[in-house]
Design a protein around this motif. Sequence first.
Motif, mmCIF file in Angstrom:
data_model
loop_
_atom_site.group_PDB
_atom_site.id
_atom_site.type_symbol
_atom_site.label_atom_id
_atom_site.label_comp_id
_atom_site.label_asym_id
_atom_site.label_seq_id
_atom_site.Cartn_x
_atom_site.Cartn_y
_atom_site.Cartn_z
ATOM 1 N N GLU A 60 -11.990 -3.782 -22.260
ATOM 2 C CA GLU A 60 -11.169 -3.858 -23.473
ATOM 3 C C GLU A 60 -10.428 -2.292 -23.720
ATOM 4 O O GLU A 60 -9.295 -1.715 -23.632
ATOM 5 N N TRP A 62 -10.468 0.275 -21.077
ATOM 6 C CA TRP A 62 -9.414 0.686 -20.389
ATOM 7 C C TRP A 62 -8.613 -0.211 -20.198
ATOM 8 O O TRP A 62 -7.325 -0.029 -19.685
ATOM 9 N N ASP A 63 -8.046 -1.337 -20.584
ATOM 10 C CA ASP A 63 -6.806 -1.579 -21.084
ATOM 11 C C ASP A 63 -5.970 -1.303 -22.269
ATOM 12 O O ASP A 63 -4.323 -1.176 -22.246
ATOM 13 N N TYR A 64 -6.831 -1.079 -22.957
ATOM 14 C CA TYR A 64 -6.062 0.338 -23.685
ATOM 15 C C TYR A 64 -5.419 1.037 -23.234
ATOM 16 O O TYR A 64 -4.400 1.945 -23.752
ATOM 17 N N ALA A 66 -4.627 1.810 -20.262
ATOM 18 C CA ALA A 66 -4.141 1.319 -19.250
ATOM 19 C C ALA A 66 -2.151 1.302 -20.282
ATOM 20 O O ALA A 66 -1.232 1.961 -19.912
ATOM 21 N N ALA A 67 -2.437 0.580 -21.411
ATOM 22 C CA ALA A 67 -1.419 0.299 -21.908
ATOM 23 C C ALA A 67 -0.903 2.445 -22.332
ATOM 24 O O ALA A 67 0.439 2.007 -22.275
ATOM 25 N N ASP A 72 0.388 -0.140 -15.492
ATOM 26 C CA ASP A 72 0.166 -2.037 -15.620
ATOM 27 C C ASP A 72 -1.795 -2.057 -15.825
ATOM 28 O O ASP A 72 -2.179 -1.775 -15.129
ATOM 29 N N LYS A 73 -1.605 -3.192 -16.467
ATOM 30 C CA LYS A 73 -2.960 -3.690 -16.302
ATOM 31 C C LYS A 73 -3.966 -4.247 -15.956
ATOM 32 O O LYS A 73 -5.406 -4.192 -15.764
ATOM 33 N N LYS A 74 -3.041 -4.661 -14.443
ATOM 34 C CA LYS A 74 -4.145 -4.816 -13.347
ATOM 35 C C LYS A 74 -4.833 -3.101 -12.483
ATOM 36 O O LYS A 74 -6.122 -3.660 -12.235
ATOM 37 N N TYR A 75 -4.637 -1.983 -13.094
ATOM 38 C CA TYR A 75 -4.958 -0.937 -12.698
ATOM 39 C C TYR A 75 -6.247 -0.584 -14.068
ATOM 40 O O TYR A 75 -6.384 0.567 -13.629
ATOM 41 N N SER A 76 -6.209 -1.567 -14.735
ATOM 42 C CA SER A 76 -7.351 -0.652 -15.660
ATOM 43 C C SER A 76 -8.862 -0.793 -15.124
ATOM 44 O O SER A 76 -9.908 0.341 -15.237
#
Length: 198
Positions: A60, A62-64, A66-67, A72-76
């Motif tokens: 969660e 690393w998704d934040y 990335a955003a 791109d969230k695929k790099y989280s």
Amino acid sequence: FMAIEAVIFDVGNVLIEERWDLVEKELRKITPDVTLSQFRAAVKGKHWKDYSEGRIQPAEFWDYIAAEIEIDKKYSNKLSSVFSRVWSPDDYSVLDSLKHGIKTYVLTNSTPENEEVFEKIVILLDKKYYSHRIGVSKPDPNAYLMILSEQDLIPQKTLFVDDKQINLEAAAKLGIVTELCQSPQDLGAILAKYDLLR
């Protein structure tokens, strides 16, 4: 001063040099568009306290991030390994030279990435207090009080070494002896000053 019987160490810039240069190198591989200072600002931004006190999970967090840095969230999950480069194994010889019988602890504002790296390289300490596991971070007095009470330490006989003045001030208010250390190279001299090396 009273003879020191226990030492509480911070990790970054005390036991291990913080290697943001290595973080930057890894970051470049994922995205040339984000600067190191943008990445650091995002990591240490609004979600850091929750992450470093264990209230949100790595995925969660690393998704934040990335955003926030607009990739791109695929790099989280890659961002997580980029960040873990900040603590890169170093030379622990100074801990090996501590006098026998001195109790040693770590109190660090940390995340799961930090713990993973650190657990591989430091086995000598009596107990580690990671903020993301204990649910409280420095400079909250409860972080220090937890160690003092669990380990039955006398503040005046306990030395706390950290790289941030704000964390030292909080400890000093509780009667703990404090020393500022901003590089692992300086740690030996600090420990020698209190006659803690063999």
